[in-house]
Motif scaffolding. Structure first.
Motif, mmCIF file in Angstrom:
data_model
loop_
_atom_site.group_PDB
_atom_site.id
_atom_site.type_symbol
_atom_site.label_atom_id
_atom_site.label_comp_id
_atom_site.label_asym_id
_atom_site.label_seq_id
_atom_site.Cartn_x
_atom_site.Cartn_y
_atom_site.Cartn_z
ATOM 1 N N LEU A 37 46.147 124.028 -101.522
ATOM 2 C CA LEU A 37 45.238 123.859 -100.384
ATOM 3 C C LEU A 37 44.263 122.752 -100.759
ATOM 4 N N ARG A 145 50.143 116.372 -98.820
ATOM 5 C CA ARG A 145 48.920 116.850 -98.174
ATOM 6 C C ARG A 145 48.095 115.709 -97.582
ATOM 7 N N ALA A 152 44.384 120.570 -95.785
ATOM 8 C CA ALA A 152 45.826 120.767 -95.623
ATOM 9 C C ALA A 152 46.349 121.772 -96.628
ATOM 10 N N GLU A 153 47.497 122.346 -96.285
ATOM 11 C CA GLU A 153 48.157 123.271 -97.211
ATOM 12 C C GLU A 153 49.594 122.816 -97.424
ATOM 13 N N GLN A 167 48.295 120.810 -91.522
ATOM 14 C CA GLN A 167 46.833 120.766 -91.457
ATOM 15 C C GLN A 167 46.285 122.184 -91.239
ATOM 16 N N VAL A 168 45.207 122.510 -91.933
ATOM 17 C CA VAL A 168 44.568 123.818 -91.737
ATOM 18 C C VAL A 168 43.339 123.652 -90.834
ATOM 19 N N ARG A 221 42.516 130.233 -98.401
ATOM 20 C CA ARG A 221 42.909 129.816 -97.053
ATOM 21 C C ARG A 221 42.079 130.552 -95.994
ATOM 22 N N LYS A 222 41.929 131.861 -96.190
ATOM 23 C CA LYS A 222 41.127 132.660 -95.251
ATOM 24 C C LYS A 222 39.680 132.187 -95.256
ATOM 25 N N LEU A 225 39.227 128.911 -93.368
ATOM 26 C CA LEU A 225 39.207 129.109 -91.910
ATOM 27 C C LEU A 225 37.894 129.744 -91.459
#
Ligand code: DP6
Length: 325
Positions: A37, A145, A152-153, A167-168, A221-222, A225
Motif C-alpha cells: 500500500l 503503484r 494505491a495498493e 487506486q485506493v 488499508r482500513k 480509507l
C-alpha cells in the motif's frame, strides 16, 4: 513508430512489498508474495522518451549507459512488444530522474512506470491503467503503484495469478505529508531485488514475514480509507521494522540503515511522546520518510534536521498518477 514522452511520480510504500513468488515462471512475471500500500509523491519522478533508433540505446540523466542497467531497459522493451503484439524495433530511451537513483528513494518505481507508459504508446498501443500497472510490475513491482495518483495498493499473488495495482484514494483524498530525511548521497550496496531474494533464501524471519504481512495490510488499508493517521502509522512502522528485521536475520546479514536512520526513528518516537502524530518508514536504503499531518510538517522537519547525519529534508504531498507529456 512515434516518439512518446511520459512522466511518472515515484511512490513510497506504507505497507511494504518485500518478497516474490518463487519459481522460474513466477519470477519472470515478477509477482509479489505480499500485498503493499503506497502514497504517490508529488514532483519527484522520472520523465522518459521512447523513440525509434538504428540500435538500442539508453540515456539516463544525460549519460549513455551500457551493461545491466541498459539491458534491463531493453529486456523490458522486448516484454512490452510481446505484450502489445508489436514488432520489436530498436529504440532510444532517454530518461531524466529527479529521484536519486538506487539510494532507497524508489527510483525504479517511477522509472519503470514512465517507461511502460511511453513504450506502449510509442509502439502504438493504449492500455487501461490497470493493464499498464501489470506491465510496469514486470519491470519493478513498486512501479505498478506509480500508475495511480494518491494512494494505491498492489495485492499479493497467492497462486501465481496476475495481480494489478489499483487506486485506493486519489491525490485529493487525504491531505497528509511525507517528510523525507536524506541521510546519504551514496548509492545503496544491496539493491531491493537482490535484498529481498537473499532474505527469502536465507533469513530466519522471512517465513514469519510471509505469515504476518496481511495484518498490517488489512489494518493499514482500513485506516487509510478512514483517514486514521494513528492506526495507519502504527501499521506502517510495524511493516517497516518487520521487513528490515528480515535483513538482520539473513545469512550473511545486511542492514540498509546507517546511524542517522536509527537516530531519526528515535526522533520520531520522541515526537510522538510529546504529542505529535508522526510515523516513519524506510526502504532499501538509509533515508527515513515520516508521515504526518500538514500542520505538523515544521515540527517534524525541525526534529529530523537536528539529527546528526541528516543532510536535508524534503516534504511531499500526495501526487498525481503517470501521464503523457
Ligand atoms: C523496500 O519494486 O524495487 O521499496 O520488483 O525487484 O524491482 P523489484 O523490487 P522493487 O522493491 C521495492 C521494495 C521496497 C518496498 C516497496 O516499495 O513496497
Amino acid at each position: 513508430m512515434k516518439s512518446v514522452t511520459a512522466y511518472a511520480n515515484t511512490n513510497i510504500a506504507f505497507i511494504k512489498y518485500w518478497g516474490k513468488l518463487q519459481g522460474e515462471k513466477n519470477l519472470a512475471r515478477n509477482l509479489p508474495a505480499v500485498g503493499s500500500l503506497s502514497m504517490t509523491l508529488d514532483d519527484i519522478g522520472t520523465t522518459t522518451t521512447v523513440e525509434e533508433n538504428d540500435r538500442d540505446a539508453f540515456m539516463l540523466n544525460g549519460e549513455t549507459l551500457s551493461g545491466e542497467p541498459a539491458d534491463k531497459v531493453f529486456r523490458f522493451i522486448d516484454r512490452v512488444c510481446s505484450e502489445v503484439s508489436a514488432k520489436r524495433a530498436p529504440v532510444r530511451v532517454i530518461s531524466t530522474n529527479s529521484v536519486p537513483t538506487a539510494a532507497g528513494l524508489a527510483s525504479s518505481a517511477s522509472a519503470f512506470c514512465a517507461l511502460a507508459l511511453a513504450a506502449t504508446r510509442a509502439f502504438g498501443a493504449e492500455l487501461s491503467p490497470a493493464a499498464l500497472s501489470g506491465l510496469a510490475r514486470q519491470g519493478s513491482a513498486s512501479a505498478a503503484r506509480s500508475v495511480f495518483g494518491g494512494f494505491a495498493e498492489l495485492p499479493a499473488s497467492v497462486g501465481g495469478e496476475e495481480v494489478l495495482a489499483a487506486q485506493v484514494l486519489d491525490e485529493n483524498g487525504w491531505d497528509v505529508r511525507l517528510v523525507v530525511a536524506k541521510t546519504t548521497t551514496k548509492e545503496k550496496a544491496v539493491h531491493s531485488r537482490q535484498g529481498m531474494q537473499h532474505t527469502a533464501a536465507t533469513s530466519t524471519y522471512y517465513p514469519a514475514w510471509i505469515a504476518d504481512w496481511r495484518r498490517d495490510f488489512d489494518t493499514g488499508r482500513k485506516a487509510l480509507l478512514a483517514r486514521d493517521l494513528t492506526t495507519l502509522g502504527e501499521a506502517m512502522e510495524h511493516s517497516t521494522l518487520a521487513m528490515h528485521a528480515t535483513t538482520l536475520a539473513a545469512r550473511p546479514p545486511f542492514a540498509y540503515w546507517n546511524g542517522a536512520t536509527i537516530d531519526c526513528m528515535h526522533a520520531v518516537w520522541a515526537l510522538r511522546q510529546s504529542g505529535t502524530q508522526a510515523y516513519f518508514t524506510a526502504d532499501a536504503g538509509p533515508h527515513v520518510k515520516v508521515l504526518c499531518a500538514p500542520a505538523d510538517v515544521e515540527k517534524v522537519r525541525a526534529a529530523l534536521t537536528a539529527v546528526p547525519g541528516v543532510l536535508a529534508t524534503l516534504t511531499h504531498k500526495p501526487g498525481t498518477g503517470a501521464r503523457l507529456l
